[in-house]
Scaffold this motif. Structure first.
Motif, PDB file in Angstrom:
ATOM      1  N   ARG A  71      10.133  52.643 -19.113  1.00 41.88           N
ATOM      2  CA  ARG A  71       9.132  51.688 -19.588  1.00 41.88           C
ATOM      3  C   ARG A  71       7.733  52.114 -19.184  1.00 41.88           C
ATOM      4  N   ARG A  72       7.630  52.766 -18.023  1.00 45.43           N
ATOM      5  CA  ARG A  72       6.303  53.180 -17.594  1.00 45.43           C
ATOM      6  C   ARG A  72       5.814  54.389 -18.387  1.00 45.43           C
ATOM      7  N   GLY A  73       6.738  55.301 -18.723  1.00 49.42           N
ATOM      8  CA  GLY A  73       6.332  56.522 -19.427  1.00 49.42           C
ATOM      9  C   GLY A  73       6.220  56.327 -20.930  1.00 49.42           C
ATOM     10  N   ARG A  74       7.069  55.452 -21.491  1.00 50.60           N
ATOM     11  CA  ARG A  74       7.018  55.122 -22.920  1.00 50.60           C
ATOM     12  C   ARG A  74       7.147  56.310 -23.855  1.00 50.60           C
ATOM     13  N   GLN A  75       7.890  57.352 -23.429  1.00 52.82           N
ATOM     14  CA  GLN A  75       8.106  58.504 -24.309  1.00 52.82           C
ATOM     15  C   GLN A  75       9.540  58.982 -24.116  1.00 52.82           C
ATOM     16  N   SER A  76       9.880  60.079 -24.788  1.00 53.02           N
ATOM     17  CA  SER A  76      11.192  60.677 -24.560  1.00 53.02           C
ATOM     18  C   SER A  76      11.280  61.044 -23.076  1.00 53.02           C
ATOM     19  N   PRO A  77      12.495  61.100 -22.507  1.00 53.37           N
ATOM     20  CA  PRO A  77      12.608  61.398 -21.068  1.00 53.37           C
ATOM     21  C   PRO A  77      11.873  62.668 -20.639  1.00 53.37           C
ATOM     22  N   ILE A  78      11.862  63.677 -21.518  1.00 56.07           N
ATOM     23  CA  ILE A  78      11.185  64.930 -21.144  1.00 56.07           C
ATOM     24  C   ILE A  78       9.695  64.658 -20.918  1.00 56.07           C
ATOM     25  N   ASN A  79       9.068  63.996 -21.875  1.00 57.88           N
ATOM     26  CA  ASN A  79       7.623  63.725 -21.750  1.00 57.88           C
ATOM     27  C   ASN A  79       7.328  62.627 -20.737  1.00 57.88           C
ATOM     28  N   THR A  80       8.228  61.663 -20.643  1.00 58.92           N
ATOM     29  CA  THR A  80       8.044  60.611 -19.635  1.00 58.92           C
ATOM     30  C   THR A  80       8.005  61.217 -18.240  1.00 58.92           C
ATOM     31  N   MET A  81       8.939  62.107 -17.953  1.00 60.51           N
ATOM     32  CA  MET A  81       9.000  62.681 -16.613  1.00 60.51           C
ATOM     33  C   MET A  81       7.737  63.503 -16.327  1.00 60.51           C
ATOM     34  N   ARG A  82       7.261  64.228 -17.363  1.00 63.66           N
ATOM     35  CA  ARG A  82       6.045  65.019 -17.145  1.00 63.66           C
ATOM     36  C   ARG A  82       4.849  64.093 -16.870  1.00 63.66           C
ATOM     37  N   THR A  83       4.723  63.066 -17.703  1.00 63.95           N
ATOM     38  CA  THR A  83       3.581  62.150 -17.552  1.00 63.95           C
ATOM     39  C   THR A  83       3.608  61.453 -16.189  1.00 63.95           C
ATOM     40  N   LEU A  84       4.789  60.951 -15.821  1.00 61.03           N
ATOM     41  CA  LEU A  84       4.850  60.210 -14.559  1.00 61.03           C
ATOM     42  C   LEU A  84       4.668  61.125 -13.354  1.00 61.03           C
ATOM     43  N   ALA A  85       5.126  62.380 -13.481  1.00 61.53           N
ATOM     44  CA  ALA A  85       4.924  63.322 -12.377  1.00 61.53           C
ATOM     45  C   ALA A  85       3.430  63.563 -12.210  1.00 61.53           C
ATOM     46  N   GLN A  86       2.743  63.739 -13.348  1.00 64.32           N
ATOM     47  CA  GLN A  86       1.293  63.962 -13.249  1.00 64.32           C
ATOM     48  C   GLN A  86       0.601  62.745 -12.654  1.00 64.32           C
ATOM     49  N   GLU A  87       1.029  61.568 -13.088  1.00 67.10           N
ATOM     50  CA  GLU A  87       0.435  60.326 -12.571  1.00 67.10           C
ATOM     51  C   GLU A  87       0.583  60.249 -11.049  1.00 67.10           C
ATOM     52  N   ALA A  88       1.722  60.773 -10.548  1.00 71.77           N
ATOM     53  CA  ALA A  88       1.975  60.692  -9.103  1.00 71.77           C
ATOM     54  C   ALA A  88       1.444  61.925  -8.376  1.00 71.77           C
ATOM     55  N   GLY A  89       0.784  62.818  -9.108  1.00 70.73           N
ATOM     56  CA  GLY A  89       0.247  64.026  -8.487  1.00 70.73           C
ATOM     57  C   GLY A  89       1.333  65.031  -8.132  1.00 70.73           C
ATOM     58  N   ALA A  90       2.463  64.964  -8.854  1.00 71.52           N
ATOM     59  CA  ALA A  90       3.563  65.889  -8.551  1.00 71.52           C
ATOM     60  C   ALA A  90       3.661  66.971  -9.620  1.00 71.52           C
ATOM     61  N   ASP A  91       4.609  67.889  -9.423  1.00 65.95           N
ATOM     62  CA  ASP A  91       4.789  69.031 -10.309  1.00 65.95           C
ATOM     63  C   ASP A  91       5.269  68.589 -11.702  1.00 65.95           C
ATOM     64  N   PRO A  92       4.580  69.033 -12.776  1.00 65.28           N
ATOM     65  CA  PRO A  92       5.013  68.622 -14.118  1.00 65.28           C
ATOM     66  C   PRO A  92       6.400  69.139 -14.491  1.00 65.28           C
ATOM     67  N   ARG A  93       6.907  70.070 -13.682  1.00 67.12           N
ATOM     68  CA  ARG A  93       8.253  70.578 -14.009  1.00 67.12           C
ATOM     69  C   ARG A  93       9.352  69.539 -13.804  1.00 67.12           C
ATOM     70  N   TRP A  94       8.971  68.348 -13.356  1.00 64.68           N
ATOM     71  CA  TRP A  94       9.952  67.257 -13.351  1.00 64.68           C
ATOM     72  C   TRP A  94      10.483  67.015 -14.760  1.00 64.68           C
ATOM     73  N   SER A  95       9.736  67.512 -15.766  1.00 63.12           N
ATOM     74  CA  SER A  95      10.217  67.347 -17.146  1.00 63.12           C
ATOM     75  C   SER A  95      11.573  68.043 -17.337  1.00 63.12           C
ATOM     76  N   TRP A  96      11.899  69.001 -16.489  1.00 59.45           N
ATOM     77  CA  TRP A  96      13.195  69.672 -16.606  1.00 59.45           C
ATOM     78  C   TRP A  96      14.356  68.690 -16.490  1.00 59.45           C
ATOM     79  N   LEU A  97      14.096  67.640 -15.738  1.00 61.35           N
ATOM     80  CA  LEU A  97      15.124  66.618 -15.611  1.00 61.35           C
ATOM     81  C   LEU A  97      15.441  66.038 -16.993  1.00 61.35           C
ATOM     82  N   GLY A  98      14.385  65.875 -17.793  1.00 61.99           N
ATOM     83  CA  GLY A  98      14.590  65.393 -19.159  1.00 61.99           C
ATOM     84  C   GLY A  98      15.381  66.399 -19.985  1.00 61.99           C
TER      85      GLY A  98
END
Ligand code: PFF
Length: 469
Positions: A71-98
């Protein structure tokens, strides 16, 4: 308050619509086909207890985490994870989880669709009265005739994949959102009816004792992993399905209440299925550890001997197909959402592409039951001695990919995402409920998943540590 995002794919019409869709995703073959047969293979009661504990302390908190991230990312899991990682100042490679989730979804759906095909085939067998007065041997030969015929399996698998593609292409809102509203209650009614039959004609005592007497000598490390993996599988967790559904959730719906409702409904369906099946198994001298064919070889006996059995049997398999259908769409939705977001495809193109890829993978499962039934690619490992390609696919996805996905979702939600952000998104106040959730995803889930993994790989003998057999 951060600026709220909106989803380009639209949103559910209400909280209820989300509950229905997520329940549709959760309640599926996992509850009615898989839960009874894996509980049967792993000795019953102790397995069921481990599964229930996993639902309570891992499943519900992870479901909350997934919905929250979605709900916070509002996108596909791949893009949600990237967006939320950036929001938290973390590595965008969290998108790999997606990405891992997308891969898991393809693999799961590839075999899920073949089994859903069995259910489709059974609609017609039940409808034509083929089960009337059937014996255990009779139904075993009906089942074997189906699964050993690659052409028939392929045809049903194809039909089910086309059904899935059509609904995904149209978007979830118009069709299936409505179907679930009637399907889940109807499924309950039929399962209760089957329990009535099991109580009257089956060995209800033996069945219930098998399901609920926890004898820990009957379960080993691998059984514990399978129970935990199943908790993820049955709640559709660890691969982004619930996350993507969460991304379409309206702003002010309670994530905690919703997650608990879905989990309770899902668990009830599984238990009712087990309570119907095992009494029939024992009354007919069948084997609880019969494997994937279990419900297809037991329930027809019940339908074949009760008044109105042809009607109820048909209805039951129709509902099973619906249950599988509403789960199948959630398995490719993360991939479809990504194709639309990043490749600019229409939903129709994206659904066809994702569906065709899954269909091709499905051939591995189709042939596992016939042409390649003797192909045991990992026979050199004791646990996989008898495992066909289908068994390996199931094991890899449910017991390894989903728990690992869940582990990383927990790590992200509790360690990477800012506390204030999860507090705001869950919107339940900074009281004991929020703190319990945070404690569970921060410590309990990661530690539990790791212990179970280490235990299976033999690095830690958990049973021994507890002083059990
Ligand atoms: N939860 C579904 C079932 O129990 O049949 C299966 C499933 C659906 C697993 C979606 C994973 C998933 F993402």
């Amino acid at each position: 308050m951060s600026a709220r995002r909106t989803s380009i794919h639209g949103s559910w019409s209400s909280r209820l619509a989300f509950v229905l869709a997520a329940t549709g995703s959760a309640v599926g073959l996992g509850n009615i086909w898989k839960f009874p047969y894996i509980a049967g293979e792993h000795g019953g009661g102790a397995f069921v207890l481990v599964y229930l504990v996993c639902i309570a302390i891992i499943g519900i908190p992870i479901m909350m985490a997934e919905v929250m991230l979605g709900r916070r990312g509002r996108q596909s899991p791949i893009n949600t994870m990237r967006t939320l990682a950036q929001e938290a100042g973390a590595d965008p490679r969290w998108s790999w989880l997606g990405w891992a989730g997308v891969a898991g979804g393809f693999l799961i759906l590839s075999y899920y669709s073949v089994i859903a095909g069995w259910a489709l085939a059974y609609v017609f067998r039940a409808g034509s009265g083929m089960f009337t007065g059937v014996t255990a041997d009779g139904v075993a030969s009906i089942f074997n005739a189906l699964v050993t015929d690659p052409e028939r399996l392929l045809a049903w698998h194809t039909i089910f994949m086309v059904m899935t593609m059509i609904v995904v292409a149209r978007g979830v809102r118009s069709g299936l959102e409505q179907a679930v509203r009637y399907m889940v209650p109807a499924l309950f009614v039929i399962l209760i009816l089957l329990n009535g039959y099991a109580l009257a004609e089956g060995s209800y005592d033996l069945g219930l004792r098998f399901l609920f007497d926890a004898d820990f000598s009957k379960i080993d490390a691998n059984g514990i992993l399978i129970a935990m993996g199943h908790a993820f599988f049955t709640l559709s967790l660890g691969m982004g399905a619930i996350m993507v559904y969460g991304s379409y959730l309206p702003e002010h719906a309670s994530i905690a209440r919703t997650s608990i409702t879905i989990s309770v409904l899902d668990t009830l369906v599984a238990l009712l299925a087990g309570m119907a099946i095992f009494p029939i198994v024992f009354a007919n001298g069948l084997e609880p550890g019969a494997g994937p064919g279990l419900i297809f070889q037991t329930l027809p006996i019940a339908f074949g001997h009760m008044t109105g059995g042809a009607l109820f049997g048909t209805l039951f398999f129709v509902l099973l197909v619906f249950a599988a259908w509403t789960s199948a769409i959630s398995l490719i939705e993360p991939a479809v959402a990504w194709l639309v977001e990043n490749r600019g495809m229409t939903r129709v193109h994206a659904s066809v592409l994702a569906g065709v890829v899954t269909w091709v993978f499905g051939l591995l499962t189709v042939f596992s039951f016939n042409l390649w039934a003797d192909f045991k690619p990992m026979a050199w490992l004791e646990v996989f001695r008898d495992a066909t390609l289908f068994d390996l696919l199931d094991y890899l996805t449910a017991n390894i990919m989903l728990p690992l996905g869940g582990l990383f979702i927990a790590l992200f939600a509790a360690w990477v995402m800012k506390r204030d952000d999860s507090l705001e998104e869950l919107d339940m106040g900074d009281g004991p409920a929020y703190r319990l959730w945070r404690f569970l995803v921060r410590y309990v889930t990661p530690v539990a998943v790791l212990i179970v993994f280490l235990n299976v790989t033999g690095l830690v003998d958990f049973g021994h540590l507890l002083g059990a057999g």
